[in-house]
Design an enzyme around this catalytic site. Sequence first.
Site, short mmCIF file in Angstrom:
data_model
loop_
_atom_site.label_atom_id
_atom_site.label_comp_id
_atom_site.label_asym_id
_atom_site.label_seq_id
_atom_site.Cartn_x
_atom_site.Cartn_y
_atom_site.Cartn_z
N GLU A 1 0.82 -1.21 0.00
CA GLU A 1 0.00 0.00 0.00
C GLU A 1 0.86 1.27 0.00
OE1 GLU A 1 -4.28 -1.27 1.78
OE2 GLU A 1 -2.83 -0.57 3.26
N GLU B 1 -6.51 -7.83 -0.67
CA GLU B 1 -7.02 -7.81 0.70
C GLU B 1 -8.51 -7.58 0.65
OE1 GLU B 1 -5.13 -5.25 3.51
OE2 GLU B 1 -3.10 -5.89 2.98
#
Length: 579
Positions: free
Chosen positions: A158, A234
């Site tokens: 991320e 995710e």
Amino acid sequence: MTVLEIGESDFLLDGRPFRILSGALHYFRVHPDSWADRIEKARLMGLNTIETYVPWNAHSPRPGTFDTAGMLDLERFLREVAAAGLYAIVRPGPYICAEWDNGGLPAWLFREPGLGVRRYEPRFMAAVQEYLFDVLRIVEPLQVSAGGPVLMVQVENEYGAFGDDPTYLKAVAEIIRSAGITVPLVTVDQPVDAMLAAGGLDGVLRTGSFGSRVAERLETLRRHQPTGPLMCMEFWDGWFDHWGGPHHTTSVAEAAAELDALLAAGASVNIYMLHGGTNFGLTSGANDKGVYRPTITSYDYDAPLDEAGHPTLKYHAFREVISRYATVPDDVPASGTAAPETSAALGSPLRLLADPWGVWSEHSDMPTLDALDARLVLFRTEVSAGDPVLLTVGEVRDRAYVFLDGAPVGVLDRERHDRALMLPRGGRLEILVEDQGRVNYGQRIGEPKGLIGPVRLDGVELTEWSACVIDLDAVPDLWDSVGPSADAPGVGPTAWRASFNVETPVDHFLSTVAWGKGFAWVNGFNLGRYWRRGPQQTLYVPGPLLRPGRNELVVLELDVMLDPVAHFVARPSLGPLEL
């Protein structure tokens, strides 16, 4: 030789379309003797892959070290995944977030002034290369192309939510490739245009992280990944908890519907989490977006497998959804049974203020916890004053218990932005400072811990401090070197111990509802933190930690213990859903 490739619209495994149905299972949050059980339950849910992060700070608590013992045995974990007939995805960071202390980055990185973390800076890149080479030395022979389970390796994590340094991202990818990794590389970012743009790399598959609004999220991801398979790396099926907050859960029906929508769109998925496990020891992280929120010990996450590995309603709902798109085994894992209930009195108290257990050092100015390489430190100095005086601190990171001549004066807490309290007079000033977990997300990663800025008395800086570092790893062995306190337990941090008997080594749940704040060990293993603030009111005790017959519990209570008795209860209590 098995080969995974990135096709025009699909993953291709040996040339045939292949959908990744993965679940997140962090080996470092689960006792090694339970890995096979959790992996098998993933298979029975219909998954074909297991994903895991790799925590740099756990493997390398000191520069130049790389520990793979016990819960850190990544090779054993990956081989157990392979033995179950599943594939693996490895996400080594170097940053992982994961609600893990410091996002997985070692605290020692930040002790070198000017070191540029998560950007292309020579000293940081040298440390990253050493770390990644250590990890990938394990992963390289376990790639699918070599007959192992590893399908993919992730680059950073991320990154688009943190920075915008394509040179850094490219360098991390090149380090991974230079370590002999030939399987596809991926990045992951939240499906926001700016994040996908900043966190992605040309030639590396972009994936997303989200748990709702599937069609919208996939559309955003496709704008940044025009060809190739779509994947949610995710799929958030629950959430984590912080001390003082509610226990988070998500609707089973809504989560199953979102998973159905994702699979109906033809996307691949990694369910985050399949099984959360536990932040044993001092591994839980924190968030600070203006208010500091430390993460609790349980990482149950409201996942399909609960903290003890038992199937939940979400497990069965997800299994039914997956069966619409893939073959699911006929066998269904059994539900969990009640844990044994027993009690044991805590005795042999050792008072920290009466006979400090650590190693003392002298300092002209108040040192940080980082300078002492410690997580819990007792500071002491003498104060000359006949009248009430104002004690002030620049910033408290994260909790400071203040005593005067052995009597409690108050607590300075970071979450409340406490910076001052009144001392009634002079005397022996003692401050126990606790690191409650390093921030794992955002710009405050890596900040020093302790009492930051001068400690002042009526505006005058206090100097000449003695510091006693409390080695938490040594607490279970204190009674071998320190005799029980001569006086009653009294106030201040106190260590206790108890023996309890076990017929069969199975999972237990230790109730902490009548205790204050502290840590607990079973047979020398640190179960993690407890705190009466909740939400969780039990600590998970893995069955493999126990032995038939006599077992030992040690508790370090930092605050006030209402009832010095250890109660093992039938089921976990993770707290209320609303506050």
